[in-house]
Design a protein around this motif. Structure first.
Motif, short mmCIF file in Angstrom:
data_model
loop_
_atom_site.label_atom_id
_atom_site.label_comp_id
_atom_site.label_asym_id
_atom_site.label_seq_id
_atom_site.Cartn_x
_atom_site.Cartn_y
_atom_site.Cartn_z
N VAL A 171 -21.89 -25.86 120.56
CA VAL A 171 -21.39 -25.01 121.64
C VAL A 171 -20.04 -25.51 122.13
O VAL A 171 -19.08 -24.74 122.31
CB VAL A 171 -22.41 -24.95 122.79
CG1 VAL A 171 -21.79 -24.30 124.03
CG2 VAL A 171 -23.65 -24.18 122.36
N ASP A 207 -32.55 -21.92 121.39
CA ASP A 207 -32.33 -23.02 122.31
C ASP A 207 -32.66 -22.54 123.73
O ASP A 207 -32.20 -21.47 124.14
CB ASP A 207 -30.88 -23.49 122.24
CG ASP A 207 -30.63 -24.70 123.12
OD1 ASP A 207 -30.97 -25.81 122.70
OD2 ASP A 207 -30.12 -24.52 124.24
N PHE A 209 -29.07 -22.32 125.74
CA PHE A 209 -27.95 -21.48 125.29
C PHE A 209 -28.38 -20.24 124.50
O PHE A 209 -27.55 -19.41 124.18
CB PHE A 209 -26.99 -22.31 124.45
CG PHE A 209 -26.34 -23.44 125.21
CD1 PHE A 209 -25.48 -23.18 126.26
CD2 PHE A 209 -26.61 -24.76 124.89
CE1 PHE A 209 -24.90 -24.21 126.98
CE2 PHE A 209 -26.02 -25.80 125.60
CZ PHE A 209 -25.17 -25.52 126.64
N VAL A 216 -27.02 -28.81 119.17
CA VAL A 216 -26.67 -27.51 119.75
C VAL A 216 -25.56 -27.68 120.79
O VAL A 216 -24.59 -26.91 120.82
CB VAL A 216 -27.90 -26.84 120.37
CG1 VAL A 216 -27.50 -25.61 121.18
CG2 VAL A 216 -28.89 -26.45 119.28
N ARG A 231 -23.57 -22.17 114.90
CA ARG A 231 -22.86 -21.23 115.76
C ARG A 231 -23.84 -20.55 116.69
O ARG A 231 -24.98 -20.27 116.32
CB ARG A 231 -22.14 -20.14 114.94
CG ARG A 231 -20.96 -20.60 114.10
CD ARG A 231 -19.78 -21.02 114.94
NE ARG A 231 -18.59 -21.25 114.14
CZ ARG A 231 -18.34 -22.34 113.43
NH1 ARG A 231 -19.24 -23.32 113.40
NH2 ARG A 231 -17.22 -22.46 112.74
N LEU A 232 -23.36 -20.25 117.90
CA LEU A 232 -24.11 -19.38 118.79
C LEU A 232 -24.15 -17.97 118.22
O LEU A 232 -23.19 -17.51 117.60
CB LEU A 232 -23.44 -19.33 120.17
CG LEU A 232 -23.67 -20.48 121.14
CD1 LEU A 232 -22.80 -20.28 122.36
CD2 LEU A 232 -25.14 -20.57 121.55
N HIS A 242 -30.04 -18.18 121.12
CA HIS A 242 -30.21 -18.31 119.68
C HIS A 242 -28.97 -18.95 119.03
O HIS A 242 -27.83 -18.57 119.32
CB HIS A 242 -30.48 -16.95 119.05
CG HIS A 242 -31.86 -16.44 119.34
ND1 HIS A 242 -32.12 -15.46 120.27
CD2 HIS A 242 -33.07 -16.81 118.84
CE1 HIS A 242 -33.41 -15.23 120.32
NE2 HIS A 242 -34.02 -16.03 119.47
N VAL A 243 -29.24 -19.89 118.16
CA VAL A 243 -28.20 -20.64 117.45
C VAL A 243 -28.51 -20.58 115.96
O VAL A 243 -29.67 -20.79 115.55
CB VAL A 243 -28.15 -22.11 117.90
CG1 VAL A 243 -27.09 -22.88 117.12
CG2 VAL A 243 -27.88 -22.19 119.40
#
Length: 704
Positions: free
Chosen positions: A277, A594, A597, A273, A619-620, A599-600
């Protein structure tokens, strides 16, 4: 004409007045070393207030008994007293109106629950007064471009080469290791080492460095990220300003994560992750400190553009061939020289020299002092060359010194970077000249070419000029996770406009057969239970059921398998579902929450290939269409979707639509979605659609 706004950290990085609380003359103490750094090795010309309860004078300067007694509120209070005394000092600073309390003392968040509670109390006092806290448990801050050392480090007087690199780290030891790359000619203008980050974080200093005119490249080392949106906002600001950020994330392995948590008590997100990012925000992620220093300095020297060709210029055929091998294995491209360049090299070099890339000048350069400058200049001005690699395998006395001078001369005439590589352990006059003229030569071909690859990749990211992800807050979750049954999960997806195959939940053998008759053969039967996520392990998936007898037999096996492996679990029955058409490609789409950060989304080849090939991209969320399209196209298996070897092209538009629809579903239910796993997702030829065949949703529900 309006004034440029002052950054909130300006008077911390460049204070107008300083108080040293805990000043001492006891040799070797933190208070003494900090005082020495401020008075002997810094060029600070503002008021320096020394605070000590039992002295009235030190080194010719007046000493005040407490912060409360100071004649004015200083911009920065540098606190070096024992941990037990820090709370009172912070309270005094808050009441006096100090802007920044920089706490070098240890014994707080890194020291267990009691220390963490004491640290939280410090922050509460500071916030109530509008004061910011730097640290605690940190070595301080050094502004080398201003020659100001707010630090106790005895190494500070030796680390004073100014430059355009800004360094923001959590740890002190590794941060100073990067700082000491100045021995190779690298100049660092500012180093902030934030320690426990009770208040101010690395993200805040990245934000400051984006605005700082004396900083052109930002370098950071992160052991943990406790406030993801804060970091993302700073990275987005850097990306929009086109100021490169180079990052080393510590704690990517299980061992590293454990060490990082015990050292900083920080929350460490997953390596995958973090890397995803970083890529989205144009951050150049590296693997070690040498690479960190190499790529940072390369970016400080030159900004990459759309060109991607490398040239190799060397006086040793074997060295040139080795460099070409590493370039090729790194997936990079050697430039194709123009006819003009080839003609120039052919005129100057002997007939037995290699003039096509890579260039091998042979020993001819030893006999003509001007030959290196002429031929290197010809290579460096070729329009297909983005960078020239000049590997030097050995220290050759006068010849190496002359080559170094020629490199420096040519670099003054061209706008692309020339990267000399000093491969010998013997450092002679040539190496010293390269350092003195700002080349910071890497010490191996591998490291140099790795830096070159990162530099070129950053150039491609700049040229693409894509949209950045939206930065969203990540609310803490105090809910219990619950895995929905496949039937319930698919029902929620259908309600959100995400089509699944026709299905029916059957609670008995007879209902299963009746459902199959309604749907039409062949069908699939799956165990239905929110407690059984891995259905195949419980003999819970049966495909290609062509008649009622097959459906009845599948029901019996599903019930028996669940009873054998999960005797304490009550199953809901079986999900009877239509069969997907033959052919097509199996994909997977997943979403995880996550904690740092948010949701991914993960996308890639699905079915049995997920664990074997691990061909995925991330992707984020939320997604927009260009970012969703990029996800689909960048997996290695995209050729399977794009009609490789005469296959019909898959319905790629439907795959993109599915990603967008799932992103919207998660955004609408962000507080309750913990995880989604759609695997496999069947995609057929153009027009056939993309359909999740299996769906697992882990929801968050209020604790009872």
């Amino acid at each position: 004409m309006t004034d440029t706004p002052v950054h909130p950290l300006t008077h911390l990085v460049a204070p107008r007045s300083i108080a040293l609380v805990g000043a001492s003359e006891r040799p070797g103490s933190i208070g003494e070393q900090t005082l020495t750094n401020l008075t002997t090795h810094s060029d600070f010309d503002g008021p320096l207030y020394l605070v000590h309860p039992k002295q009235t004078e030190m080194r010719g300067l007046q000493v005040w008994p407490s912060v409360a007694d100071l004649p004015e509120a200083p911009d920065v209070a540098l606190i070096v007293v024992p941990a037990a005394q820090v709370p009172q000092v912070v309270e005094d600073c808050a009441e006096r109106g100090v802007r920044f309390a920089m706490i070098l003392s240890s014994g707080f968040g890194e020291a267990g629950e009691e220390g963490a509670a004491a640290q939280a109390a410090l922050v509460a006092k500071a916030q109530a007064a509008g004061m910011r806290i730097y640290g605690p448990n940190c070595p301080g801050l050094v502004n080398i471009n201003l020659r100001l050392g707010l630090t106790f480090s005895p190494a500070y007087p030796e680390d004073l080469t100014p430059g355009p690199i800004g360094l923001a780290t959590q740890g002190g030891g590794l941060g100073r290791n990067v700082l000491q790359a100045m021995e190779r000619g690298i100049g660092v203008g500012l180093w902030a080492s934030t320690g426990n980050e009770a208040d101010l974080q690395v993200a805040d200093f990245i934000d400051y460095m984006v605005d700082a005119p004396d900083i052109s490249v930002i370098v950071t080392m992160l052991e943990g990220v406790s406030d993801g949106p804060r970091l993302l906002a700073a990275l987005a600001k850097a990306a929009k300003a086109r100021k490169p950020v180079v990052a080393l994330k510590i704690g990517r392995s299980d061992y590293g994560r454990k060490a990082a948590q015990s050292h900083t008590a920080s929350l460490t997100g997953s390596a995958e992750v973090n890397s995803a990012v970083f890529r989205e925000f144009g951050v150049i992620e590296v693997d070690d400190i040498d690479e960190l220093a190499d790529i940072a300095w390369l970016l400080a020297r030159a900004t990459p553009d759309a060109r991607d060709g490398l040239a190799i210029y060397c006086g040793s055929g074997g060295t040139a061939a080795l460099a070409a091998d590493i370039v090729g294995s790194s997936g990079l491209r050697l430039s194709t020289f123009s006819e003009e360049t080839l003609a120039s090299l052919g005129n100057d070099l002997p007939s037995y020299a290699a003039i096509e890339n890579p260039v091998d000048t042979t020993t001819a350069v030893l006999a003509d002092d001007s030959l290196t400058e002429r031929t290197l200049h010809a290579v460096a001005r070729d329009t297909d060359v983005a960078m020239v690699l000049v590997p030097n395998a050995l220290e050759y006395g006068r010849a190496s010194a002359l080559q170094a001078r020629a490199i420096a001369e040519v670099q003054q005439k061209v706008d692309i970077p020339i990267l000399p590589i000093w491969m010998s352990d013997r450092l002679g006059e040539g190496y010293r000249h390269l350092v003195e003229t700002g080349f910071a030569p890497p010490r191996s071909l591998g490291k140099a070419i790795a830096a070159g690859r990162r530099w070129l990749e950053y150039g491609k990211w700049r040229e693409a000029d894509g949209d950045l992800p939206a930065v969203r807050t990540v609310a803490p979750v105090d809910h219990a996770p619950r895995a929905l049954s496949e039937a319930e999960g698919k029902s929620r997806l259908n309600a959100a406009g995400i089509r699944t195959l026709q299905s029916s939940l059957a609670a008995s053998r007879e209902e299963a057969i009746a459902a199959a008759e309604r749907i039409g053969y062949p069908v699939v039967a799956k165990v239905a239970s929110e407690h059984i996520a891995h259905k195949t392990e419980a003999d819970g998936v049966h495909i290609g059921l062509a008649d009622a007898d097959a459906v009845g037999a599948a029901w019996d096996r599903i019930v028996a398998g669940a009873a054998r492996l999960h005797p304490d679990v009550q199953i809901d029955g079986a999900l009877i579902e239509e069969m997907a058409r033959s052919g097509g490609v199996e994909l997977m789409v997943g979403v995880t929450r996550d904690p740092v950060f948010g949701h991914v989304m993960t996308f890639g080849l699905g079915g049995v290939f997920v664990e074997i090939l691990r061909d995925v991209t991330r992707r984020l969320l939320p997604l927009d269409r260009p970012r969703a399209e990029a996800m689909v196209e960048e997996i290695r298996g995209f050729a399977l979707l794009d009609g490789a070897r005469g296959r019909p092209r898959a319905d790629v538009d439907a795959v993109v639509d599915l990603l967008l629809a799932l992103s919207q579903f998660v955004e609408a239910n962000a507080d309750t979605i913990e995880e989604i796993d759609l695997n496999p997702v069947w995609v057929g030829r153009q027009g056939a659609g993309a359909i999740p065949l299996d769906a697992l949703i882990v929801a968050r529900e209020p604790r009872t």
